[in-house]
Every structure is written in structure tokens, then in C-alpha cells.
Design a protein around this motif. Structure first.
Motif, PDB file in Angstrom:
ATOM      1  N   ALA A  46      22.133   1.612   6.355  1.00  0.00           N
ATOM      2  CA  ALA A  46      22.426   1.294   4.953  1.00  0.00           C
ATOM      3  C   ALA A  46      23.921   1.383   4.672  1.00  0.00           C
ATOM      4  N   VAL A  47      24.579   2.381   5.220  1.00  0.00           N
ATOM      5  CA  VAL A  47      26.027   2.524   5.028  1.00  0.00           C
ATOM      6  C   VAL A  47      26.761   1.340   5.650  1.00  0.00           C
ATOM      7  N   ASN A  50      26.069  -1.773   3.496  1.00  0.00           N
ATOM      8  CA  ASN A  50      26.848  -1.680   2.260  1.00  0.00           C
ATOM      9  C   ASN A  50      28.302  -2.039   2.505  1.00  0.00           C
ATOM     10  N   ALA A  51      28.886  -1.507   3.572  1.00  0.00           N
ATOM     11  CA  ALA A  51      30.302  -1.752   3.866  1.00  0.00           C
ATOM     12  C   ALA A  51      30.559  -3.224   4.167  1.00  0.00           C
ATOM     13  N   ILE A  53      28.701  -5.932   3.288  1.00  0.00           N
ATOM     14  CA  ILE A  53      28.509  -6.766   2.097  1.00  0.00           C
ATOM     15  C   ILE A  53      29.641  -6.535   1.107  1.00  0.00           C
ATOM     16  N   ALA A  54      30.031  -5.281   0.912  1.00  0.00           N
ATOM     17  CA  ALA A  54      31.124  -4.974  -0.014  1.00  0.00           C
ATOM     18  C   ALA A  54      32.426  -5.631   0.445  1.00  0.00           C
ATOM     19  N   LYS A 154      29.026  -5.365  -9.406  1.00  0.00           N
ATOM     20  CA  LYS A 154      28.180  -4.636  -8.462  1.00  0.00           C
ATOM     21  C   LYS A 154      26.963  -5.502  -8.183  1.00  0.00           C
ATOM     22  N   LYS A 156      23.143  -5.239  -6.361  1.00  0.00           N
ATOM     23  CA  LYS A 156      22.144  -4.288  -5.878  1.00  0.00           C
ATOM     24  C   LYS A 156      20.984  -5.097  -5.320  1.00  0.00           C
ATOM     25  N   ASP A 158      17.401  -4.585  -2.247  1.00  0.00           N
ATOM     26  CA  ASP A 158      16.682  -3.776  -1.259  1.00  0.00           C
ATOM     27  C   ASP A 158      16.553  -4.608   0.005  1.00  0.00           C
ATOM     28  N   VAL A 164      20.504  -1.141  -1.292  1.00  0.00           N
ATOM     29  CA  VAL A 164      21.871  -1.507  -0.934  1.00  0.00           C
ATOM     30  C   VAL A 164      22.636  -1.790  -2.214  1.00  0.00           C
ATOM     31  N   GLU A 165      23.837  -1.224  -2.329  1.00  0.00           N
ATOM     32  CA  GLU A 165      24.725  -1.491  -3.462  1.00  0.00           C
ATOM     33  C   GLU A 165      26.095  -1.833  -2.913  1.00  0.00           C
ATOM     34  N   ALA A 166      26.678  -2.893  -3.437  1.00  0.00           N
ATOM     35  CA  ALA A 166      28.036  -3.253  -3.048  1.00  0.00           C
ATOM     36  C   ALA A 166      28.839  -3.469  -4.324  1.00  0.00           C
TER      37      ALA A 166
END
Length: 184
Positions: A46-47, A50-51, A53-54, A154, A156, A158, A164-166
Motif C-alpha cells: 500500500a505504501v 500510494n507513493a 500514484i502520488a 486527493k 482515494k 481501494d 489507497v490515498e494519493a
């Protein structure tokens, strides 16, 4: 006197019971270790997701044309994030392109379009994606509606049950380019 060289039935039953208790405890400990490892792997995934996609979203948003980031209806599953950006992955920033983020057939997709050249490219970013939401930042809060002039968004979603949040932001007000992609 008789010399007994074996175990009595009671001794065997006690030994089997003790072995069962030890094996049950060992199984419980082993099962806990496996479950902990699975949680760690999923959290690490997940980390990483997130990284990545962000990073892509941030590059698109930092180079976005002023007041073009907006929520639109997507093809299948509700909402999409649409913006005009100079972060073209195909044209290497030479031309402003329309970028859409949305979910289709269970994938998070980044679609890049350049209507002038009849160009369209879909990038399948993330499988098993659903519950896609786009939020716009204003006055310390995130809202699920388009806010023109925002300097932070942002997304969000799943993926396979992992939230997942970016977050993407820009300290400038995206005022470098006008709606035609020409410097102001």
C-alpha cells in the motif's frame, strides 16, 4: 520381581496430551507469525502504491493548466479526475494534453488525449481498483466537488481491499499557463 520395560497406558495418554498441547500452541504461534507477515506485506504494498500514484498525480497537477482540474462523470463507474497538463508521458511536456484518471474494468486508468493530433493513450495503473473518489482542498478541508483554483487534490480508492490515498499539490496557484496552454 518383574522387570517392566514399557510405558503404561496412563503414561502414554499423558505424553500424547502434552504433545497435543505443545503442537496446538506451536500452530497458534506459527499462524500468528504468518498473519503478521501478510499484514506487513500488504501495508508495504500500500505504501509503494500510494507513493507511485502520488508521484504521477503530483507531476500532472504541478504542470496543470490553471483551473482545469475538475471532477467529471466517468465511462463506467462514476467519477473521473480531468485536467489539462504539460506532463505528457508521450510528448514529453511539449504540448498540453487532457488527462483523465478513472476506473474501468477494475483498473485505475490514466488516459492521455491530444485531440489536435487525434492521439489517445490509456495507461493501466492499478488492478483490482474500486471506490474512486476525488477531493479538492479549500480552507483546511477536502470536498468532493470541483473547486477551481485549488492548490491541492486527493484521490482515494481501494485496491484488493487495501485503501489507497494519493495527495497532489502545488505551492504556486497553477497560474503559469492559461486554458490554451500558453504562458500568462
Amino acid at each position: 520381581m518383574k522387570d517392566n520395560k514399557g510405558f503404561t497406558l496412563a503414561e502414554l495418554m499423558i505424553a500424547v496430551a502434552l504433545a497435543g498441547i505443545v503442537l496446538t500452541g506451536s500452530y497458534a504461534v506459527f499462524n500468528t507469525i504468518i498473519a503478521s507477515r501478510d499484514v506487513s506485506v500488504r501495508a508495504g504494498d500500500a505504501v509503494t502504491v500510494n507513493a507511485k500514484i502520488a508521484s504521477l498525480l503530483s507531476a500532472d497537477f504541478r504542470q496543470a493548466v490553471k483551473n482545469t482540474a475538475e471532477v467529471q462523470s466517468a465511462v463506467e463507474n462514476g467519477m473521473a479526475l480531468r485536467l489539462i497538463t504539460h506532463n505528457s508521458l508521450y510528448f514529453q511536456g511539449a504540448l498540453p494534453v487532457e488527462v483523465l484518471y478513472y476506473i474501468e474494468d477494475g483498473y485505475l486508468i490514466r488516459e492521455e488525449k491530444l485531440p489536435l493530433m487525434d492521439y489517445e493513450q490509456k495507461m493501466f495503473i492499478l488492478p483490482n481498483a474500486d471506490n474512486f473518489t476525488v477531493l479538492f482542498y479549500e480552507n483546511g478541508e477536502y470536498y468532493d466537488r470541483t473547486i477551481f483554483g485549488t492548490n491541492m487534490i486527493k484521490i482515494k480508492l481501494d485496491t484488493a481491499g487495501i485503501p489507497v490515498e494519493a495527495i497532489a499539490g502545488s505551492y504556486h496557484q497553477n497560474g503559469i499557463f492559461n486554458s490554451l496552454g500558453i504562458g500568462e
